[in-house]
Design an enzyme around this catalytic site. Sequence first.
Site, mmCIF file in Angstrom:
data_model
loop_
_atom_site.group_PDB
_atom_site.id
_atom_site.type_symbol
_atom_site.label_atom_id
_atom_site.label_comp_id
_atom_site.label_asym_id
_atom_site.label_seq_id
_atom_site.Cartn_x
_atom_site.Cartn_y
_atom_site.Cartn_z
ATOM 1 N N ARG A 96 36.197 -20.488 -74.417
ATOM 2 C CA ARG A 96 35.059 -21.041 -75.161
ATOM 3 C C ARG A 96 35.098 -20.728 -76.662
ATOM 4 N NH1 ARG A 96 33.354 -24.843 -71.820
ATOM 5 N NH2 ARG A 96 33.227 -24.056 -69.700
ATOM 6 N N HIS A 201 31.495 -32.785 -62.422
ATOM 7 C CA HIS A 201 30.785 -33.037 -63.678
ATOM 8 C C HIS A 201 30.354 -34.510 -63.750
ATOM 9 C CE1 HIS A 201 33.334 -29.516 -64.804
ATOM 10 N NE2 HIS A 201 32.212 -29.148 -65.371
ATOM 11 N N ASP A 275 25.916 -23.757 -59.997
ATOM 12 C CA ASP A 275 26.747 -24.350 -61.035
ATOM 13 C C ASP A 275 25.797 -25.083 -61.987
ATOM 14 O OD1 ASP A 275 28.984 -25.118 -62.463
ATOM 15 O OD2 ASP A 275 30.030 -25.996 -60.758
#
Length: 501
Positions: A96, A201, A275
């Site tokens: 990240r 996703h 999640d």
Amino acid sequence: MNLNQKIAQCFSPAAFIHDTEENYQAIEKLILEQEIGGLTFFHSRHSAAANFEKRAEVLDVSGTLEKMIALINRYQAISKTPLLISIDGEYGLAMRIEKTPQYPFAITLGAIKENATELIEEAGYRIGLDMKAAGIHLNLAPCSDVNTNPNNPVIGYRSFGTDPKQVAENSLAMYRGMKKAGIGACLKHFPGHGDTQVDSHLGLPVIQKTKEELEKEELLPFQVGIDQGIEMIMVGHLAAPALSSGKEIAASISREIITDLLKTEMGFQGLVISDALNMKAVANLFPEPGQLEWKAFHAGNDILCFSDHVKEGIEKIAENASEDEIEAVFDKIWKLKEKLGVLNFKKLEVQTFNWESHSAFQSKLAKEYVSIVSGKIDTVELRKLSGEGKLALQSFYDKEKSVFLQKLYQKFASELSSNSIEKAEKVIISLFVPSHKPLNKFGMDQETLAGIKSLAQAKSCILVHFGNPLALKHLGDLNEFEAVICGYQAFEEAQEVASFF
């Protein structure tokens, strides 16, 4: 605390490091008005969730680490109860945050030949120390998914491998390493995301297996972890109808899967974290704000990650949940905060990383995973051919002159760089695979792939593959190469090891 304040401790919405001042203030408003329990940090809105893999191509922002630490200090300063700070860093902060130590992907660590669990635990420990220094309390990793489907668009390189027992051992070793460093960790994505062909996703993946099949593969690493006392599991947005009375419902909102199977049947007593609740596998199912958050809470999730409707979610849970349920979840979260030192927050300073130690560890790992996966190599013959001008090098997708090529020039004399492929009897091909995800053949164009295959048919070739080993299937029959070396990733340390075959 009143019940609403206790419910708010379940929420860990997304906080973006590179964002507008208006959005930073919106997070402050959540902290002040809703009294949320934590924040999950992402690089930016461009790179969150499904778009993350494009980050390196479209975004290059400096000072990310410094900015995150400044934001953590800013947000902690106004929070009545110190915030539980989490991040999704499977291969370290670098997943990240630029310019921080990156560790090998799980698929790379899964290729370690000797002392795998010890080395993986050390990697987890180092990742944990890096995170702790940056103010992170909880790493949403590692993956315990078994990569049984090579066409999986979302797991692949994130899995330790195809063998459930090996995945169980390796993910548990990574978990232990992070715990040893004093941060929290979790096994994910229960009940197992390895055998799916849809990215959660973007849509809802469905695993069409019997319960017995799931127990032998997908569920095994989680059961091993539970038996060893792991304290946190993340539940994924995937359906396994055999576990939910035939219904195609996401595990993350299924009470049958979380409460009945995971907690009751499998005996898990720790915290369950969802999640990201913004993911399309579940986010599009509930148009009424707060309804998804209630469904996830009712299913058995203790921490709700990346909720886009915090206020409404708190209200819905307050309306529908019993006081006993709320108290039980709050108690678990509070104990976690105590255990991880969250409640003793002190202002953070930016720490410097020991890059020399990191590189030494990377070399130690590379010596164990870089390997000849087919054929054999005769170094004496290569030296002879090089001296005769009959050994050539060809590199693909190498943006700069790589460490690997530089080492070979040193090893076989610098004239090697001028040897032509036409006159060569043998060619060393180095392939730097552009992407670690399978989309568009891992980023490799058809012309390049055809060129490599043609070269292997015309000449005696040694292929040195720096990238996801799952990409090797696009290079045709590997037996057409004299030998194939897999370097797994383009780390300089891996390139150096690969040059000493």
